[in-house]
Design an enzyme around this catalytic site. Structure first.
Site, PDB file in Angstrom:
ATOM      1  N   ASP A   1       0.455   3.393  -1.956  1.00  0.00           N
ATOM      2  CA  ASP A   1       0.143   2.151  -1.448  1.00  0.00           C
ATOM      3  C   ASP A   1      -0.438   1.446  -2.438  1.00  0.00           C
ATOM      4  O   ASP A   1      -1.394   1.957  -3.075  1.00  0.00           O
ATOM      5  CB  ASP A   1      -0.530   2.282  -0.135  1.00  0.00           C
ATOM      6  CG  ASP A   1      -0.632   0.605   0.629  1.00  0.00           C
ATOM      7  OD1 ASP A   1      -0.278   0.514   1.772  1.00  0.00           O
ATOM      8  OD2 ASP A   1      -1.339  -0.238   0.022  1.00  0.00           O
ATOM      9  N   ILE A   2      -0.290   0.099  -2.904  1.00  0.00           N
ATOM     10  CA  ILE A   2      -0.901  -0.677  -3.862  1.00  0.00           C
ATOM     11  C   ILE A   2      -2.370  -0.865  -3.611  1.00  0.00           C
ATOM     12  O   ILE A   2      -3.209  -1.057  -4.602  1.00  0.00           O
ATOM     13  CB  ILE A   2      -0.244  -1.960  -4.313  1.00  0.00           C
ATOM     14  CG1 ILE A   2      -0.286  -2.443  -5.560  1.00  0.00           C
ATOM     15  CG2 ILE A   2      -0.369  -2.770  -3.355  1.00  0.00           C
ATOM     16  CD1 ILE A   2       0.778  -3.394  -6.068  1.00  0.00           C
TER      17      ILE A   2
ATOM     18  N   ASN B   1       2.776   0.102  11.641  1.00  0.00           N
ATOM     19  CA  ASN B   1       2.557  -1.130  12.081  1.00  0.00           C
ATOM     20  C   ASN B   1       3.873  -1.684  12.528  1.00  0.00           C
ATOM     21  O   ASN B   1       4.790  -1.704  11.537  1.00  0.00           O
ATOM     22  CB  ASN B   1       1.723  -1.940  11.367  1.00  0.00           C
ATOM     23  CG  ASN B   1       0.365  -1.421  10.906  1.00  0.00           C
ATOM     24  OD1 ASN B   1      -0.163  -0.745  11.824  1.00  0.00           O
ATOM     25  ND2 ASN B   1       0.110  -1.538   9.649  1.00  0.00           N
TER      26      ASN B   1
ATOM     27  N   GLN C   1       1.785  -5.516  10.914  1.00  0.00           N
ATOM     28  CA  GLN C   1       2.925  -5.464   9.934  1.00  0.00           C
ATOM     29  C   GLN C   1       3.194  -6.737   9.204  1.00  0.00           C
ATOM     30  O   GLN C   1       3.142  -7.799   9.403  1.00  0.00           O
ATOM     31  CB  GLN C   1       4.287  -5.166  10.754  1.00  0.00           C
ATOM     32  CG  GLN C   1       5.187  -4.749   9.588  1.00  0.00           C
ATOM     33  CD  GLN C   1       6.687  -4.440  10.380  1.00  0.00           C
ATOM     34  OE1 GLN C   1       6.715  -4.768  11.589  1.00  0.00           O
ATOM     35  NE2 GLN C   1       7.609  -4.046   9.575  1.00  0.00           N
TER      36      GLN C   1
ATOM     37  N   HIS D   1       8.108   1.350   7.481  1.00  0.00           N
ATOM     38  CA  HIS D   1       7.209   2.322   6.495  1.00  0.00           C
ATOM     39  C   HIS D   1       6.217   2.886   7.450  1.00  0.00           C
ATOM     40  O   HIS D   1       5.646   2.299   8.292  1.00  0.00           O
ATOM     41  CB  HIS D   1       6.586   1.541   5.370  1.00  0.00           C
ATOM     42  CG  HIS D   1       5.790   0.297   5.730  1.00  0.00           C
ATOM     43  ND1 HIS D   1       6.288  -0.827   6.192  1.00  0.00           N
ATOM     44  CD2 HIS D   1       4.280   0.286   5.758  1.00  0.00           C
ATOM     45  CE1 HIS D   1       5.314  -1.769   6.544  1.00  0.00           C
ATOM     46  NE2 HIS D   1       4.160  -1.200   6.176  1.00  0.00           N
TER      47      HIS D   1
ATOM     48  N   HIS E   1       2.523   4.980   7.124  1.00  0.00           N
ATOM     49  CA  HIS E   1       1.439   5.130   6.256  1.00  0.00           C
ATOM     50  C   HIS E   1       0.888   6.634   6.298  1.00  0.00           C
ATOM     51  O   HIS E   1       0.626   6.888   7.505  1.00  0.00           O
ATOM     52  CB  HIS E   1       0.222   4.319   6.587  1.00  0.00           C
ATOM     53  CG  HIS E   1       0.300   2.724   6.573  1.00  0.00           C
ATOM     54  ND1 HIS E   1      -0.038   2.062   5.266  1.00  0.00           N
ATOM     55  CD2 HIS E   1       1.213   1.924   7.058  1.00  0.00           C
ATOM     56  CE1 HIS E   1       0.350   0.581   5.658  1.00  0.00           C
ATOM     57  NE2 HIS E   1       1.195   0.678   6.635  1.00  0.00           N
TER      58      HIS E   1
HETATM   59  P1  5GP Z   1       1.876  -2.969   6.766  1.00  0.00           P
HETATM   60  O1  5GP Z   1       0.450  -3.827   7.077  1.00  0.00           O
HETATM   61  O2  5GP Z   1       2.917  -3.762   6.738  1.00  0.00           O
HETATM   62  O3  5GP Z   1       1.803  -1.827   7.510  1.00  0.00           O
HETATM   63  O4  5GP Z   1       1.444  -2.393   5.317  1.00  0.00           O
HETATM   64  C1  5GP Z   1       2.108  -2.969   4.129  1.00  0.00           C
HETATM   65  C2  5GP Z   1       1.511  -1.987   3.106  1.00  0.00           C
HETATM   66  O5  5GP Z   1       2.269  -2.230   1.832  1.00  0.00           O
HETATM   67  C3  5GP Z   1      -0.025  -2.477   2.691  1.00  0.00           C
HETATM   68  O6  5GP Z   1      -0.935  -1.543   2.948  1.00  0.00           O
HETATM   69  C4  5GP Z   1       0.144  -2.939   1.085  1.00  0.00           C
HETATM   70  O7  5GP Z   1      -1.225  -2.571   0.443  1.00  0.00           O
HETATM   71  C5  5GP Z   1       1.118  -2.288   0.694  1.00  0.00           C
HETATM   72  N1  5GP Z   1       2.039  -3.236  -0.134  1.00  0.00           N
HETATM   73  C6  5GP Z   1       2.235  -4.510  -0.173  1.00  0.00           C
HETATM   74  N2  5GP Z   1       2.854  -4.906  -1.367  1.00  0.00           N
HETATM   75  C7  5GP Z   1       2.952  -3.510  -1.943  1.00  0.00           C
HETATM   76  C8  5GP Z   1       3.589  -3.320  -3.335  1.00  0.00           C
HETATM   77  O8  5GP Z   1       4.460  -4.253  -3.903  1.00  0.00           O
HETATM   78  N3  5GP Z   1       3.521  -2.072  -3.887  1.00  0.00           N
HETATM   79  C9  5GP Z   1       3.153  -1.168  -3.000  1.00  0.00           C
HETATM   80  N4  5GP Z   1       3.233   0.232  -3.583  1.00  0.00           N
HETATM   81  N5  5GP Z   1       2.513  -1.406  -1.954  1.00  0.00           N
HETATM   82  C10 5GP Z   1       2.420  -2.409  -1.441  1.00  0.00           C
END
Ligand code: 5GP
Ligand code: ZN
Length: 137
Positions: free
Chosen positions: A31-32, A87, A94, A100, A102
């Site tokens: 995760d970034i 999420n 989300q 995805h 985590h």
């Molecule tokens: P969500 O809130 O949708 O479950 O989590 C999305 C996750 O994707 C976040 O934790 C965010 O830091 C990660 N993320 C968003 N954009 C990128 C990206 O371009 N590269 C990577 N490696 N992670 C990302």
């Protein structure tokens, strides 16, 4: 592939990522913006938005990889535990609309809280139980 999806672009190699595992059906990458170092996302290579539209085959592949990686990630960063989280939809947090999971390493005293919990009111649990069971018929 969804043309406007960043995770599809990562799967296709059009955007960079720190990959930690890959097979025919899945990709796992860092995760970034990690909760803690080693925070990893496991995605199906096929585009689906969330748990509600992902085909069982892709979901099974993702969960198999999550199961395999959890132990390795915990060891790699010497974590004290792991949270597995997903999420689904905006109001569940989300942000990226590509399935995805985590894998989040946790450390003693890292201070992160999950969510606020409260007990059921009298008679509420059985009503909720019945509603859920009815939907599953
Ligand atoms: P969500 O809130 O949708 O479950 O989590 C999305 C996750 O994707 C976040 O934790 C965010 O830091 C990660 N993320 C968003 N954009 C990128 C990206 O371009 N590269 C990577 N490696 N992670 C990302
Ligand atoms: Zn996608």
């Amino acid at each position: 592939m969804a043309s406007d999806c960043i995770f599809c672009k990562i799967v296709a190699g059009e955007l960079p990522s720190f990959k930690v595992y890959e097979d025919a059906e899945t990709l796992a990458f860092l995760d970034i913006r990690p909760v803690n170092p080693g925070h990893t996302l496991v995605v199906p290579k096929n585009h689906s938005v969330n748990i509600f539209d992902v085909p069982e085959k892709d979901w099974t592949a993702v969960t198999t990889v999550v199961h395999r990686l959890a132990r390795g990630i915990e060891k790699a960063v010497a974590a004290d535990g792991i949270n597995i989280n997903m999420n689904n939809r905006e109001h569940a947090g989300q942000i990226v609309d590509h399935v995805h999971v985590h894998i989040i390493p946790r450390f003693k005293g890292d201070g992160f809280k999950l969510w606020h919990q409260t007990p059921y009111k009298d008679g509420e649990a059985v009503k909720v139980q019945e509603k859920i069971k009815t939907q599953l018929l």
